[in-house]
Scaffold this motif. Structure first.
Motif, PDB file in Angstrom:
ATOM      1  N   GLU A  91       0.943  -2.059   0.904  1.00  0.00           N
ATOM      2  CA  GLU A  91       0.862  -1.213  -0.284  1.00  0.00           C
ATOM      3  C   GLU A  91       0.410  -2.035  -1.490  1.00  0.00           C
ATOM      4  O   GLU A  91      -0.462  -1.617  -2.245  1.00  0.00           O
ATOM      5  CB  GLU A  91       2.214  -0.552  -0.534  1.00  0.00           C
ATOM      6  N   GLU A  92       0.970  -3.235  -1.657  1.00  0.00           N
ATOM      7  CA  GLU A  92       0.580  -4.114  -2.760  1.00  0.00           C
ATOM      8  C   GLU A  92      -0.874  -4.553  -2.656  1.00  0.00           C
ATOM      9  O   GLU A  92      -1.532  -4.791  -3.667  1.00  0.00           O
ATOM     10  CB  GLU A  92       1.491  -5.342  -2.806  1.00  0.00           C
ATOM     11  N   MET A  93      -1.381  -4.673  -1.432  1.00  0.00           N
ATOM     12  CA  MET A  93      -2.779  -5.057  -1.223  1.00  0.00           C
ATOM     13  C   MET A  93      -3.725  -3.895  -1.512  1.00  0.00           C
ATOM     14  O   MET A  93      -4.941  -4.062  -1.502  1.00  0.00           O
ATOM     15  CB  MET A  93      -2.974  -5.563   0.210  1.00  0.00           C
ATOM     16  N   GLY A  94      -3.168  -2.701  -1.746  1.00  0.00           N
ATOM     17  CA  GLY A  94      -3.986  -1.551  -2.104  1.00  0.00           C
ATOM     18  C   GLY A  94      -4.464  -0.712  -0.934  1.00  0.00           C
ATOM     19  O   GLY A  94      -5.308   0.176  -1.117  1.00  0.00           O
ATOM     20  N   TYR A  95      -3.935  -0.960   0.260  1.00  0.00           N
ATOM     21  CA  TYR A  95      -4.339  -0.157   1.409  1.00  0.00           C
ATOM     22  C   TYR A  95      -3.499   1.112   1.475  1.00  0.00           C
ATOM     23  O   TYR A  95      -2.307   1.088   1.157  1.00  0.00           O
ATOM     24  CB  TYR A  95      -4.180  -0.950   2.711  1.00  0.00           C
ATOM     25  N   PRO A  96      -4.081   2.220   1.885  1.00  0.00           N
ATOM     26  CA  PRO A  96      -3.296   3.453   2.045  1.00  0.00           C
ATOM     27  C   PRO A  96      -2.248   3.270   3.144  1.00  0.00           C
ATOM     28  O   PRO A  96      -2.580   2.839   4.248  1.00  0.00           O
ATOM     29  CB  PRO A  96      -4.333   4.502   2.458  1.00  0.00           C
ATOM     30  N   VAL A  97      -0.989   3.559   2.814  1.00  0.00           N
ATOM     31  CA  VAL A  97       0.100   3.468   3.788  1.00  0.00           C
ATOM     32  C   VAL A  97       0.912   4.752   3.759  1.00  0.00           C
ATOM     33  O   VAL A  97       1.001   5.419   2.733  1.00  0.00           O
ATOM     34  CB  VAL A  97       1.039   2.261   3.535  1.00  0.00           C
TER      35      VAL A  97
END
Length: 130
Positions: A91-97
């Motif tokens: 989530e912090e890396m910006g990927y949709p989770v």
């Protein structure tokens, strides 16, 4: 006759973004690369520490349109020791989770994260070894 799974091929539009997702986001390592500039494509193979199975990223040069994932493809699956930390990191890396989920009547033990081309990866809590 015995069959053995060796790799899954994913077609990717942005090779660098996909490499970042699979190496930094999921901890896979590049095992080999085959470049075919005369045919306008590269193949990059990634694997985990055990190395029994690979993901093949196929990068076709100058692809403008996104690939259609289709309605038959579902997901890849991986295990991780610390599910909550892994989800937070993605989530912090910006990927949709997705939220943490479990099968009906079971506690949460997995979530999905989506790569830059729309492929879903299920991240499952690893079972303790007996």
């Amino acid at each position: 006759m015995q069959y053995k799974l060796v790799h899954t091929c994913l077609r990717v539009r942005d090779l660098e973004a996909s490499l970042k997702f699979y190496t930094e986001g999921l901890g896979l390592k590049e095992t080999r690369r085959k470049c075919f500039p005369e045919h306008d494509f590269d193949l990059v193979f990634l694997s985990d520490e055990a190395g029994h199975f690979e993901i093949e990223l196929t990068y076709n040069y100058d692809r403008e349109e996104p690939y259609e994932v289709g309605n038959g493809y579902s997901h890849l699956a991986m295990t991780v020791d610390d599910l909550e930390a892994s989800r937070e990191r993605h989530e912090e890396m910006g990927y949709p989770v997705t939220k943490l989920m479990g099968l009906p009547g079971s506690p949460p033990r997995y979530y999905f994260v989506t790569d830059p081309d729309g492929y879903d990866v299920e991240v499952i809590r690893a079972q303790p070894e007996a």
